[in-house]
Design a protein around this motif. Structure first.
Motif, mmCIF file in Angstrom:
data_model
loop_
_atom_site.group_PDB
_atom_site.id
_atom_site.type_symbol
_atom_site.label_atom_id
_atom_site.label_comp_id
_atom_site.label_asym_id
_atom_site.label_seq_id
_atom_site.Cartn_x
_atom_site.Cartn_y
_atom_site.Cartn_z
ATOM 1 N N LEU A 1 45.261 37.396 41.316
ATOM 2 C CA LEU A 1 46.214 37.653 42.580
ATOM 3 C C LEU A 1 47.478 37.540 42.235
ATOM 4 O O LEU A 1 47.979 36.633 41.590
ATOM 5 C CB LEU A 1 45.420 36.706 43.588
ATOM 6 C CG LEU A 1 43.875 36.818 44.142
ATOM 7 C CD1 LEU A 1 43.685 35.790 45.134
ATOM 8 C CD2 LEU A 1 43.747 38.103 44.584
ATOM 9 N N ARG B 1 51.766 36.613 44.574
ATOM 10 C CA ARG B 1 52.497 36.662 45.523
ATOM 11 C C ARG B 1 53.774 37.275 45.374
ATOM 12 O O ARG B 1 54.355 37.629 44.164
ATOM 13 C CB ARG B 1 52.852 35.373 45.952
ATOM 14 C CG ARG B 1 51.967 34.173 46.469
ATOM 15 C CD ARG B 1 52.227 33.115 46.952
ATOM 16 N NE ARG B 1 53.342 32.464 45.842
ATOM 17 C CZ ARG B 1 54.530 32.098 46.075
ATOM 18 N NH1 ARG B 1 54.855 32.511 47.242
ATOM 19 N NH2 ARG B 1 55.167 31.650 45.317
ATOM 20 N N TRP C 1 48.665 35.865 49.408
ATOM 21 C CA TRP C 1 47.921 36.174 48.040
ATOM 22 C C TRP C 1 47.435 37.583 48.128
ATOM 23 O O TRP C 1 46.567 37.750 49.217
ATOM 24 C CB TRP C 1 47.058 35.260 47.308
ATOM 25 C CG TRP C 1 47.794 33.871 47.124
ATOM 26 C CD1 TRP C 1 47.945 32.826 47.831
ATOM 27 C CD2 TRP C 1 48.446 33.734 45.604
ATOM 28 N NE1 TRP C 1 48.801 31.805 46.925
ATOM 29 C CE2 TRP C 1 48.917 32.341 45.915
ATOM 30 C CE3 TRP C 1 48.465 34.323 44.312
ATOM 31 C CZ2 TRP C 1 49.564 31.889 44.733
ATOM 32 C CZ3 TRP C 1 49.297 33.858 43.464
ATOM 33 C CH2 TRP C 1 49.782 32.526 43.656
ATOM 34 N N THR D 1 51.803 35.022 39.737
ATOM 35 C CA THR D 1 50.453 35.620 39.681
ATOM 36 C C THR D 1 49.353 34.401 39.422
ATOM 37 O O THR D 1 49.792 33.008 38.692
ATOM 38 C CB THR D 1 50.572 36.437 38.189
ATOM 39 O OG1 THR D 1 50.722 35.310 37.171
ATOM 40 C CG2 THR D 1 51.289 37.494 38.436
ATOM 41 N N GLN D 2 48.199 34.270 39.568
ATOM 42 C CA GLN D 2 47.286 33.592 39.472
ATOM 43 C C GLN D 2 46.020 34.093 39.402
ATOM 44 O O GLN D 2 45.436 34.808 40.114
ATOM 45 C CB GLN D 2 47.232 32.492 40.557
ATOM 46 C CG GLN D 2 46.262 31.356 40.533
ATOM 47 C CD GLN D 2 46.235 30.315 41.865
ATOM 48 O OE1 GLN D 2 47.202 30.279 42.473
ATOM 49 N NE2 GLN D 2 45.212 29.788 42.061
ATOM 50 N N MET E 1 42.392 31.170 50.085
ATOM 51 C CA MET E 1 43.634 31.328 49.780
ATOM 52 C C MET E 1 44.393 32.252 50.905
ATOM 53 O O MET E 1 43.825 32.871 51.523
ATOM 54 C CB MET E 1 44.393 31.809 48.488
ATOM 55 C CG MET E 1 43.317 31.164 47.217
ATOM 56 S SD MET E 1 43.737 32.098 45.711
ATOM 57 C CE MET E 1 45.512 32.005 45.309
ATOM 58 N N MET F 1 45.683 35.060 52.656
ATOM 59 C CA MET F 1 45.783 36.303 52.484
ATOM 60 C C MET F 1 45.488 37.052 53.586
ATOM 61 O O MET F 1 44.953 36.494 54.838
ATOM 62 C CB MET F 1 44.883 36.700 51.485
ATOM 63 C CG MET F 1 43.372 36.570 51.734
ATOM 64 S SD MET F 1 42.267 36.810 50.251
ATOM 65 C CE MET F 1 42.979 35.958 49.073
#
Length: 153
Positions: free
Chosen positions: A27, A29, A37, A110-111, A121, A123
């Motif tokens: 995911l 941002r 996200w 990024t994650q 999260m 979103m």
């Protein structure tokens, strides 16, 4: 329920990809939506021949990834919630062989998030729905999405 895509190319149409590595999804941002996200991707431009061409271009621009067409499949589409238009959802598996190189001009962060926890999260609704349906599909499908069937190789 996600639907099959209509003809692409309207202003506001976007293509995104849930890139899976094991049970995690990548995911990001973005500078455009810094508090949310989402899977990597972006706008489908008039010069893109298809949503598939657009997602390959976006993954190259945002993450430096060159993914084969066989390794990225269309999961479905639905009306976008953050912009006017349609969002096309793709799914692919990265495995450990591909490294990402985020474009810091576009991406803030990024994650890799566990698919089961990712929907907790912040979103958009369309992204949450996509990830929930993807999780259900992966748990119900004997041959997991994005994995090659070794028996047919």
């Amino acid at each position: 329920m996600l639907t099959e895509p209509p003809t692409p190319g309207k202003a506001g149409d976007v293509a995104v990809a849930a890139l899976l590595r094991g049970s995690s999804v990548l995911l990001v941002r973005t500078r455009s939506f810094p508090n949310l996200w989402q899977p990597p991707g972006g706008k489908i431009h008039p010069y893109d021949a298809s949503p598939e061409e657009a997602i390959h271009r976006e993954l190259s621009e945002e993450l430096g990834l060159q993914i084969s067409h066989e390794d990225l499949i269309l999961f479905g589409s639905q009306p976008a919630d953050l912009v006017e238009g349609t969002v096309y959802f793709f799914v692919g598996r990265l495995g450990d062989r591909l490294a990402i190189h985020p474009d810091t001009d576009e991406l803030l962060e990024t994650q890799w998030a566990g698919l089961k926890n990712a929907t907790r999260m912040p979103m958009g609704t369309a992204t949450r729905r996509f990830l929930e349906e993807l999780q259900l599909s992966l748990s119900a499908t004997p041959e997991r999405i994005g994995e090659k069937n070794e028996h047919n190789s």
